[in-house]
Design an enzyme around this catalytic site. Sequence first.
Site, PDB file in Angstrom:
ATOM      1  N   CYS A   2       0.866  -1.177   0.000  1.00 13.04           N
ATOM      2  CA  CYS A   2       0.000   0.000   0.000  1.00 13.04           C
ATOM      3  C   CYS A   2       0.904   1.230   0.000  1.00 13.04           C
ATOM      4  CB  CYS A   2      -0.867   0.018   1.254  1.00 13.04           C
ATOM      5  SG  CYS A   2      -1.798  -1.474   1.480  1.00 13.04           S
ATOM      6  N   ARG A  27       1.083   1.860  -6.053  1.00 12.37           N
ATOM      7  CA  ARG A  27       1.343   0.859  -5.003  1.00 12.37           C
ATOM      8  C   ARG A  27       0.054   0.184  -4.548  1.00 12.37           C
ATOM      9  NH1 ARG A  27       6.248   1.357  -2.456  1.00 12.37           N
ATOM     10  NH2 ARG A  27       5.412   0.319  -0.630  1.00 12.37           N
ATOM     11  N   TRP A  74      -3.817  -1.657  -1.132  1.00  9.18           N
ATOM     12  CA  TRP A  74      -3.782  -2.884  -1.932  1.00  9.18           C
ATOM     13  C   TRP A  74      -4.218  -3.971  -0.959  1.00  9.18           C
ATOM     14  CZ3 TRP A  74      -3.001  -4.083  -6.975  1.00  9.18           C
ATOM     15  CH2 TRP A  74      -2.802  -5.422  -7.284  1.00  9.18           C
ATOM     16  N   ASN A 100       1.083  -0.033   6.183  1.00  5.98           N
ATOM     17  CA  ASN A 100       1.445  -0.852   5.020  1.00  5.98           C
ATOM     18  C   ASN A 100       2.202  -2.054   5.561  1.00  5.98           C
ATOM     19  OD1 ASN A 100       2.103  -1.897   2.512  1.00  5.98           O
ATOM     20  ND2 ASN A 100       3.916  -0.594   2.280  1.00  5.98           N
ATOM     21  N   GLY A 101       1.750  -3.254   5.204  1.00 11.08           N
ATOM     22  CA  GLY A 101       2.426  -4.482   5.649  1.00 11.08           C
ATOM     23  C   GLY A 101       1.400  -5.503   6.111  1.00 11.08           C
ATOM     24  N   GLU A 484       8.454 -21.129 -19.076  1.00 12.08           N
ATOM     25  CA  GLU A 484       8.321 -19.768 -18.539  1.00 12.08           C
ATOM     26  C   GLU A 484       9.498 -18.899 -18.973  1.00 12.08           C
ATOM     27  OE1 GLU A 484       6.092 -18.029 -17.409  1.00 12.08           O
ATOM     28  OE2 GLU A 484       7.107 -16.356 -16.432  1.00 12.08           O
ATOM     29  N   LYS A 488       9.184 -15.473 -21.138  1.00 15.51           N
ATOM     30  CA  LYS A 488       9.748 -14.182 -20.711  1.00 15.51           C
ATOM     31  C   LYS A 488      10.558 -13.557 -21.833  1.00 15.51           C
ATOM     32  CE  LYS A 488       7.798 -13.236 -17.890  1.00 15.51           C
ATOM     33  NZ  LYS A 488       6.796 -14.144 -17.738  1.00 15.51           N
ATOM     34  N   GLU A 491       8.417 -12.585 -24.885  1.00 13.32           N
ATOM     35  CA  GLU A 491       7.444 -11.543 -24.502  1.00 13.32           C
ATOM     36  C   GLU A 491       8.069 -10.154 -24.543  1.00 13.32           C
ATOM     37  OE1 GLU A 491       6.084 -12.412 -20.495  1.00 13.32           O
ATOM     38  OE2 GLU A 491       4.130 -11.669 -20.994  1.00 13.32           O
ATOM     39  N   HIS A 508      12.674 -36.106 -30.152  1.00  9.85           N
ATOM     40  CA  HIS A 508      11.404 -36.293 -30.879  1.00  9.85           C
ATOM     41  C   HIS A 508      11.156 -35.158 -31.856  1.00  9.85           C
ATOM     42  CE1 HIS A 508      10.505 -39.619 -28.224  1.00  9.85           C
ATOM     43  NE2 HIS A 508      10.955 -38.865 -27.244  1.00  9.85           N
ATOM     44  N   LYS A 607      -1.508  -6.296 -19.814  1.00 10.66           N
ATOM     45  CA  LYS A 607      -1.207  -6.862 -18.494  1.00 10.66           C
ATOM     46  C   LYS A 607      -2.277  -7.868 -18.094  1.00 10.66           C
ATOM     47  CE  LYS A 607       0.923  -7.643 -14.757  1.00 10.66           C
ATOM     48  NZ  LYS A 607       2.056  -8.573 -14.893  1.00 10.66           N
TER      49      LYS A 607
END
Length: 612
Positions: A2, A27, A74, A100-101, A484, A488, A491, A508, A607
């Site tokens: 946050c 944030r 958040w 925040n936390g 992945e 990356k 992308e 193969h 996104k």
Amino acid sequence: MCGIVGYVGKSEAMPIVLEALSRLEYRGYDSAGVAINNGRGIQVSRRVGKLKVLAEALRRKPLKGATGIGHTRWATHGEPTEFNAHPHSDCSGKLVLVHNGIIENYAELKERLINAGHRFRSKTDTEVVAHLVEEYAKRHPIEQAFRLALKDLRGSYALCLLSQDAPGKIFGARNGSPLLIGLGKGESLFGSDATAIMERTRKVLYLNDLEVVELTQQGAKVTTLSGKAVTRKPTTVNWNIASARKGGYPHYMLKEIHEQPDAVRQTIVGRLTADPLRLVFDKRTARFLKTLDPRTRFVILGCGTAYHAGLVGEYMLEEFAKLPVVVDLASEFRYRGPMLDKHTTVLAITQSGETADTLAGIRMAKAQGAKVLAICNVMGSSIAREADAVLYTHAGPEIAVASTKAYTCQVTTLALLTLFLAKARRGISPAQWRKLAEGLLQLPETLEKTLQQEAHIKTIAAKYMRVRDFYYLGRRYNYPSALEGALKLKEICPLIHAEGYAAGEMKHGPISLIRRGWPVMFVATDSPVYEKVLSNLEEVRARKGSCIVVASEGDQQARRHADHLITVPKTDEFLSPIVAAIPLQLFAYYMADANGCDIDQPPNLAKSVTVE
Ligand code: AGP
């Protein structure tokens, strides 16, 4: 993650706090609030939604006063509602704070305070701190009450507290979440990062963990939690706003790569504790998991990176929880006509919670009587709301289109889920469970150590920047790492066609392309099939391919076979995809950077893919 701000000075605090919050919206932005102390009382205004909703409310009904705090949220504990929005206050309304936390022990503190007669209004962990200070303030001056309350907290916090009886003063403290001080002319500020205060001053005092602050318009009195005075020279921030939002990194993606140790820590905190070694989930999720049909099978759904996380989860859940699992691309699942029933558990993995294919998949599953568990990063998102239970990843907002910290937090959450189900289903021995749990607790430090390879990886990327094809190969838990890693690279560096394969697939077909200089990234960390991966490596070398190898520290064999070696700390195989993700992310980043690509917003990508 946050955003929190504070202002004390000669000017009206409200517009300054709002301006500072607008710079922190990246944030967190599901709700926001401010509190202003005018010396006669503390006025609070909070709204759900983006900051502009709160700003409009304050335009209609401004709050007057020269001392104020603010928060943009958040959500981690408690849905995004007005009641859960910060600031939060004690019973009297004379103590108001923003946070925040994650307060790890908030449930036990809340029970203690309710037994002492405190009345709570929200479901947040934050509100507990306000009542805790209030309890201590019954017998101690506010400065000491604040300190005593902090000593009871376990977990992470950055806090700003107003006390009606201390106008012209803001109390602050940090432990594990960022908080800094801005020192202006006749005014002082708090901020989660430099962007919050740069409009007013560039003279900044960074706080360390377990430090406490009393802020007035004359400046800041900083002490340790035990009250020992701290003297520290302020620094001058020369960043522009845009780079300050990136924490000084050139791109959000690199900032988020570096946030992973803390993001993974936030995923674990409040769930897996070291002493006692114990794993607890929120009541709703725990109940969901404990009432699963013993014969259930899991169908994991996801897209892109989330799908790759699901592939890792398949290995974990089958090996340790002895659960039958299949993994499906959500875009295929929704049109495949799958056979589901009330014994089926669909596990939807999604960072945004809004991916159209995944949302359609869970709706179809529920229509067929299946139960739905989600692993999600956004509280209040569509998938989070429609699932029967949710495990949040607590990665904080992920701004870069290419997912990094969300991925490692998704796999970490899958590891926690595996441990929970392994114990419930007696899939492994208590000794094995303990070993896996201890490895997971070590993960943030392991990731910190892995990030130290950054400069080395950057030099390797410089050697490969002109290639236009790339294979990524891995086996077992690191077959998804190969997929992945390739995603990356293609992308964020769309000049390069990168493909990930199970290393055993080489014979193969894929091996047909290997020729002199053909680049191949191997993920060859410790594993029961390490020798098999090594023989795949030799097959590529025999055809003069060029091999970059990600291997475990101390692996001499890999050193002999690799053109370039990247070593990562040894971990249990089931955690190795999380550790291996970091070098693959950094490699993709520096390949894209060397090629001058648009890293945070790659062409043609969004996104969150909220359309089919
Ligand atoms: C990954 O880097 C991409 N941003 C993309 O593949 C993403 O993982 C996919 O669109 C799924 O998004 P979600 O996690 O928000 O559902």
